[in-house]
Design a protein around this motif. Structure first.
Motif, short mmCIF file in Angstrom:
data_model
loop_
_atom_site.label_atom_id
_atom_site.label_comp_id
_atom_site.label_asym_id
_atom_site.label_seq_id
_atom_site.Cartn_x
_atom_site.Cartn_y
_atom_site.Cartn_z
N THR A 26 4.45 -58.41 40.51
CA THR A 26 3.34 -58.94 41.32
C THR A 26 2.94 -60.29 40.74
O THR A 26 3.27 -60.62 39.60
CB THR A 26 2.11 -58.01 41.28
OG1 THR A 26 1.61 -57.96 39.94
CG2 THR A 26 2.44 -56.61 41.79
N ARG A 28 0.04 -61.01 39.78
CA ARG A 28 -0.80 -60.70 38.61
C ARG A 28 0.05 -60.55 37.35
O ARG A 28 -0.27 -61.08 36.30
CB ARG A 28 -1.62 -59.44 38.85
CG ARG A 28 -2.56 -59.09 37.70
CD ARG A 28 -3.37 -57.83 37.95
NE ARG A 28 -4.06 -57.84 39.22
CZ ARG A 28 -5.24 -58.41 39.45
NH1 ARG A 28 -5.86 -59.05 38.48
NH2 ARG A 28 -5.79 -58.35 40.64
N GLN A 29 1.17 -59.82 37.46
CA GLN A 29 2.04 -59.67 36.30
C GLN A 29 2.67 -60.99 35.89
O GLN A 29 2.82 -61.28 34.70
CB GLN A 29 3.13 -58.63 36.60
CG GLN A 29 2.61 -57.22 36.69
CD GLN A 29 3.69 -56.22 37.06
OE1 GLN A 29 4.83 -56.59 37.40
NE2 GLN A 29 3.34 -54.94 37.02
N CYS A 46 -6.79 -68.35 36.60
CA CYS A 46 -7.71 -67.28 36.99
C CYS A 46 -9.15 -67.56 36.58
O CYS A 46 -9.39 -68.26 35.60
CB CYS A 46 -7.28 -65.96 36.36
SG CYS A 46 -5.72 -65.35 37.01
N GLN A 50 -9.64 -62.96 38.79
CA GLN A 50 -9.13 -63.28 40.13
C GLN A 50 -8.45 -64.64 40.09
O GLN A 50 -8.77 -65.47 39.24
CB GLN A 50 -10.26 -63.30 41.16
CG GLN A 50 -10.96 -61.97 41.33
CD GLN A 50 -10.02 -60.89 41.84
OE1 GLN A 50 -9.20 -61.11 42.71
NE2 GLN A 50 -10.15 -59.69 41.26
N SER A 64 0.35 -66.66 50.28
CA SER A 64 0.00 -65.25 50.15
C SER A 64 -1.46 -65.01 50.48
O SER A 64 -2.34 -65.69 49.96
CB SER A 64 0.27 -64.76 48.73
OG SER A 64 -0.27 -63.48 48.56
N LEU A 66 -2.46 -61.91 49.86
CA LEU A 66 -2.71 -60.86 48.87
C LEU A 66 -3.02 -61.42 47.48
O LEU A 66 -3.40 -60.67 46.59
CB LEU A 66 -1.50 -59.92 48.79
CG LEU A 66 -1.16 -59.16 50.06
CD1 LEU A 66 0.12 -58.36 49.86
CD2 LEU A 66 -2.30 -58.27 50.48
N ARG A 67 -2.76 -62.73 47.32
CA ARG A 67 -3.05 -63.44 46.08
C ARG A 67 -2.45 -62.74 44.86
O ARG A 67 -1.25 -62.60 44.80
CB ARG A 67 -4.54 -63.71 45.96
CG ARG A 67 -4.99 -64.53 47.20
CD ARG A 67 -6.41 -64.88 47.28
NE ARG A 67 -7.01 -65.65 46.24
CZ ARG A 67 -6.91 -66.97 46.04
NH1 ARG A 67 -6.16 -67.69 46.84
NH2 ARG A 67 -7.55 -67.56 45.06
N LEU A 68 -3.23 -62.25 43.89
CA LEU A 68 -2.67 -61.64 42.69
C LEU A 68 -1.92 -60.35 42.96
O LEU A 68 -1.07 -59.93 42.17
CB LEU A 68 -3.77 -61.38 41.65
CG LEU A 68 -4.38 -62.61 40.99
CD1 LEU A 68 -5.48 -62.21 40.03
CD2 LEU A 68 -3.34 -63.46 40.28
N ASN A 69 -2.20 -59.71 44.07
CA ASN A 69 -1.52 -58.45 44.42
C ASN A 69 -0.21 -58.65 45.17
O ASN A 69 0.47 -57.68 45.51
CB ASN A 69 -2.46 -57.57 45.24
CG ASN A 69 -3.66 -57.15 44.43
OD1 ASN A 69 -3.55 -56.84 43.26
ND2 ASN A 69 -4.82 -57.15 45.05
N GLN A 70 0.15 -59.90 45.44
CA GLN A 70 1.37 -60.19 46.18
C GLN A 70 2.61 -59.70 45.42
O GLN A 70 2.77 -60.04 44.24
CB GLN A 70 1.50 -61.70 46.41
CG GLN A 70 2.76 -62.13 47.13
CD GLN A 70 2.78 -61.65 48.57
OE1 GLN A 70 1.77 -61.69 49.26
NE2 GLN A 70 3.93 -61.21 49.03
N PRO A 71 3.45 -58.90 46.06
CA PRO A 71 4.70 -58.49 45.40
C PRO A 71 5.62 -59.69 45.17
O PRO A 71 5.62 -60.66 45.94
CB PRO A 71 5.34 -57.53 46.41
CG PRO A 71 4.23 -57.09 47.30
CD PRO A 71 3.28 -58.24 47.35
#
Length: 88
Positions: A26, A28-29, A46, A50, A64, A66-71
């Motif tokens: 993601t 985030r990762q 961040c 966020q 995106s 989904l931002r940080l949650n984007q796969p």
């Protein structure tokens, strides 16, 4: 590993590297892993856990929502870009 294109104003953190390969499933990762290798990068990307509201994340050419949650895939291209405002 995903290829992350580093914005010009953040390249001081990567020793001038324009792009780096980073593992993660993601955004985030990806951000967490960037911060582990390049201290200070996460703080620039961040705010309060966020993605900085002044930034958009583009994965494989798509902005995106989904931002940080984007796969992210192993062969993805990830870019952090300033949010564009204004216009008619």
């Amino acid at each position: 590993m995903a290829v992350v294109w580093i914005p010009a104003l953040m390249r001081d953190l990567t020793g001038g590297e324009e792009r780096v390969e980073v593992p993660g499933r993601t955004v985030r990762q990806i951000v967490d892993n960037l911060g582990a290798v390049y201290p200070g990068m996460r703080d620039r990307l961040c705010v309060n856990e966020q993605l900085n509201p002044r930034l958009s994340v583009v994965v494989d050419g798509q902005v995106s929502t989904l931002r940080l949650n984007q796969p992210v895939q192993d062969d993805s291209q990830v870019r952090f870009m300033p949010v564009m405002h204004g216009g008619c």
